[in-house]
Design a protein around this motif. Structure first.
Motif, PDB file in Angstrom:
ATOM      1  N   LYS A   1      -4.550  -3.852  -2.496  1.00  0.00           N
ATOM      2  CA  LYS A   1      -5.224  -2.935  -3.409  1.00  0.00           C
ATOM      3  C   LYS A   1      -5.511  -3.548  -4.769  1.00  0.00           C
ATOM      4  CE  LYS A   1      -3.829   1.497  -1.589  1.00  0.00           C
ATOM      5  NZ  LYS A   1      -5.045   2.130  -1.145  1.00  0.00           N
TER       6      LYS A   1
ATOM      7  N   SER B   1      -7.691   6.416  -4.604  1.00  0.00           N
ATOM      8  CA  SER B   1      -6.671   6.294  -3.569  1.00  0.00           C
ATOM      9  C   SER B   1      -5.410   7.044  -3.966  1.00  0.00           C
ATOM     10  CB  SER B   1      -6.360   4.811  -3.342  1.00  0.00           C
ATOM     11  OG  SER B   1      -5.159   4.676  -2.649  1.00  0.00           O
ATOM     12  N   ARG B   2      -5.043   6.921  -5.232  1.00  0.00           N
ATOM     13  CA  ARG B   2      -3.817   7.548  -5.673  1.00  0.00           C
ATOM     14  C   ARG B   2      -3.906   9.071  -5.632  1.00  0.00           C
ATOM     15  NH1 ARG B   2      -0.371   5.035 -10.508  1.00  0.00           N
ATOM     16  NH2 ARG B   2      -0.784   3.170  -9.309  1.00  0.00           N
TER      17      ARG B   2
ATOM     18  N   ARG C   1       3.090   1.315  -9.646  1.00  0.00           N
ATOM     19  CA  ARG C   1       3.360   1.557  -8.218  1.00  0.00           C
ATOM     20  C   ARG C   1       3.606   0.250  -7.471  1.00  0.00           C
ATOM     21  NH1 ARG C   1      -0.847   4.642  -4.545  1.00  0.00           N
ATOM     22  NH2 ARG C   1      -1.755   2.575  -4.625  1.00  0.00           N
TER      23      ARG C   1
ATOM     24  N   HIS D   1       4.309   0.399  -3.199  1.00  0.00           N
ATOM     25  CA  HIS D   1       3.344   0.594  -2.100  1.00  0.00           C
ATOM     26  C   HIS D   1       2.247  -0.440  -2.122  1.00  0.00           C
ATOM     27  CE1 HIS D   1       5.496   4.200  -1.431  1.00  0.00           C
ATOM     28  NE2 HIS D   1       5.260   4.613  -2.642  1.00  0.00           N
ATOM     29  N   ALA D   2       2.509  -1.537  -2.797  1.00  0.00           N
ATOM     30  CA  ALA D   2       1.475  -2.563  -2.932  1.00  0.00           C
ATOM     31  C   ALA D   2       1.040  -3.069  -1.565  1.00  0.00           C
ATOM     32  CB  ALA D   2       1.986  -3.712  -3.762  1.00  0.00           C
TER      33      ALA D   2
END
Lengths: 318, 250
Positions: free
Chosen positions: A75, A255-256, A314, A317-318
């Motif tokens: 991402k 996305s978030r 974050r 969740h990378a």
């Protein structure tokens, strides 16, 4: 929820477009448009093209960023800072050196080809990185883009074209006029075509094995994605220059908040990209009125902050 | 039936599989067991055509695997790979919907929606169907992915170590759910397992692999014994019988 976002983005684009039409060095008022033929001329030749260019660039770059993130499965990348943009600019430089008399179409085609090669090179690099270290991918991308950029600067220096390449390195919309931005509609079309196969990109994001198990033609969808990313990058670099970070911030924001089901989110991503770029361009015009700040500078400032926020907010969740 | 004949596989000059002959019977649960590096996952990925077959032959229902088109294969056989870490934020319901892709090509019809609702129900995902995958626990996520593969509605389902990272409650519930569903719908499930007791407790058929070969195959009661554990896993463990099922005392 996605519908609300879509409505808000659409409303903002309309609002900002009106604003964009009436903000500039030369005063333009709605009343003048009705009376003064010169005002109308200004609108058609300069203000409308500029507004359309900003919206088209924003939409297509946000979409291409999203697709690049799926191709690389990370991402934290976007085409302009991970080599695709630099490769496209390198292509334009080569076309200037090799075919000086050729028109925009040749420049654009060569840029698309080098952008494609540049992206393929990045994909090949990324596949050798350990999957347990997701942050290596954007770092390698920055280094890779930096190296390609350095090659370009070196060639430009040798050929005495340094001033020339600045036009593509630092993107801005002040040069946009009727007859000089229309290629961007192609970028918009490329983004729209990728929306048509959004489901397939979403499945591609589950990984190679999973998409093969679901009967997806993995190679073909990868190729479509590569084509879209390279085309959009080449088209935007040729017409307005490199605008970093749009392809990074917007898809991550969406996305978030809305997730990654691209059939639902891709239109919102596109529109928000348009809002962001158009908004920044208006800001660039008013910050030092009557002078302009390159919109790329505004992106650089906002984008760096957003990038740091993404990395620190974050990491899991990378 | 899946017929595997004389399959060999090499990765970077190293032999992973050699001369594998195996028939996976139709219906029920077949467990693939064996020590780490025995070639279980490789065999599974060859059957699912995730890797190209280098030598030997694989047939599914009498058809040569290489002759089946992408689209047909996705309606005949599904595989759930081992690593399910995804950076993607997809809701459980959308994920299960992806399982219908081989039929719907992205445009879900009424029948697809019906199946999705059924699968969400039978995998007890109704309450979390709007949650994103990255907000779920390991057990819930595994259940969601398995439900997606189930929604693909294939005759054969291959699962690569689905019990990884699951606690005992989640493991037992997933295994018994799979066993029940396979029996109800007459599907064939091939599952790579690490724990012999889960294999003995739930599978109808055990296939043991070691060093790229199939060592033994048969019903749990015939296969699992102290001599078997020594031969395949090089370990001395006691095996007792509990309601006619062998049980390894660990």
């Amino acid at each position: 929820m996605p519908h609300l976002w879509l409505l808000i983005c659409l409303g903002s684009i309309l609002l900002l477009s009106v604003l964009s039409i009436f903000v500039g060095v030369i005063d333009l008022t709605p009343m003048a448009l009705l009376r003064d033929p010169e005002a109308l001329q200004l609108l058609v030749v300069s203000r409308l093209p500029r507004t359309a260019a900003a919206v088209l660039t924003g939409c297509s770059m946000a979409v291409s960023g999203q697709i690049m993130q799926i191709l690389v499965r990370n991402k934290f990348v976007e085409p302009i800072s991970a080599g695709t943009g630099q490769a496209a600019a390198l292509g334009i430089l080569l076309s200037v050196l090799l075919f000086p008399a050729a028109g925009l179409a040749v420049k654009m085609s060569l840029a698309a080809v080098t952008a494609l090669l540049g992206t393929l090179g990045f994909l090949a690099l990324v596949q050798r990185l350990p999957p347990t270290e997701p942050l290596l991918v954007p770092l390698v991308g920055l280094v890779y883009g930096g190296i390609l950029g350095a090659v370009m600067v070196f060639i430009a220096y040798q050929a005495d074209l340094i001033q020339y390449i600045d036009v593509w390195m630092l993107g801005e919309f002040s040069g946009v006029m009727r007859g000089r931005y229309e290629l961007l509609w192609l970028a918009g079309i490329a983004a729209f075509v990728s929306y048509l196969i959004a489901d397939q990109f979403a499945i591609l994001g589950l990984g190679r094995d999973m998409s093969l198990s679901l009967g997806l033609n993995h190679r073909q969808v990868m190729a479509m994605g590569l084509l879209c990313v390279s085309l959009v990058s080449a088209l935007t670099v040729v017409t307005v220059g490199m605008l970093p970070f749009v392809g990074l911030i917007i898809p991550n924001l969406i996305s978030r908040h809305l997730g990654d089901n691209l059939r639902v989110t891709l239109p919102v991503t596109a529109l928000l990209g348009g809002v962001f770029v158009l908004g920044c361009d208006i800001l660039a015009r008013v910050v030092r009125h009557p002078y302009e700040v390159p919109v790329g500078t505004i992106f650089g400032v906002l984008g760096t902050l957003a990038f740091l926020w993404l990395i620190y907010a974050r990491p899991r969740h990378a | 039936m899946i017929r595997i004949r004389n399959v060999g596989h090499q990765i970077a000059g190293q032999s992973i599989l050699q001369g594998v002959d195996l028939d996976i019977p139709q219906g029920g649960l077949t467990a693939l067991v064996g020590p780490n590096g025995a070639g279980k996952s490789t065999l599974l990925s060859l059957v699912a055509r995730l890797q190209t077959l280098q030598s030997g032959q694989i047939e599914i229902n009498g058809r040569d695997l290489g002759q089946i088109s992408h689209g047909d294969l996705a309606q005949l056989l599904a595989i759930l790979p081992q690593v399910l870490t995804s950076t993607h934020r997809i809701s459980v319901q959308d994920l299960v919907g992806f399982g219908r892709y081989p039929y719907s090509r992205g445009r879900l019809g009424p029948k697809d929606r019906e199946i999705i609702a059924d699968v969400l129900e039978s995998f007890e995902l109704q309450e979390i169907k709007h949650r994103f995958l990255d907000t779920l626990s390991g057990g819930q996520r595994q259940r969601a992915y398995t439900a997606m593969a189930w929604a693909q509605d294939t005759e054969y389902l291959l699962l690569d170590e689905p019990l990884n990272n699951l606690d005992i409650a989640a493991s037992r519930s997933l295994m018994s759910r799979l066993k029940t569903l396979a029996a109800q719908q007459g599907r064939t499930i091939v599952i790579v397992l690490h724990d012999i007791n889960y294999a003995a407790g739930y599978a109808d058929h055990i296939v043991a692999m070691k060093a790229g070969r199939v060592e033994t195959a048969g019903p749990p009661a015939e296969v699992v014994s102290e001599a078997f554990l020594r031969a395949v896993f090089d370990t001395d463990a006691r095996v007792i019988l509990e309601e006619e099922r062998p049980l390894v005392v660990v």
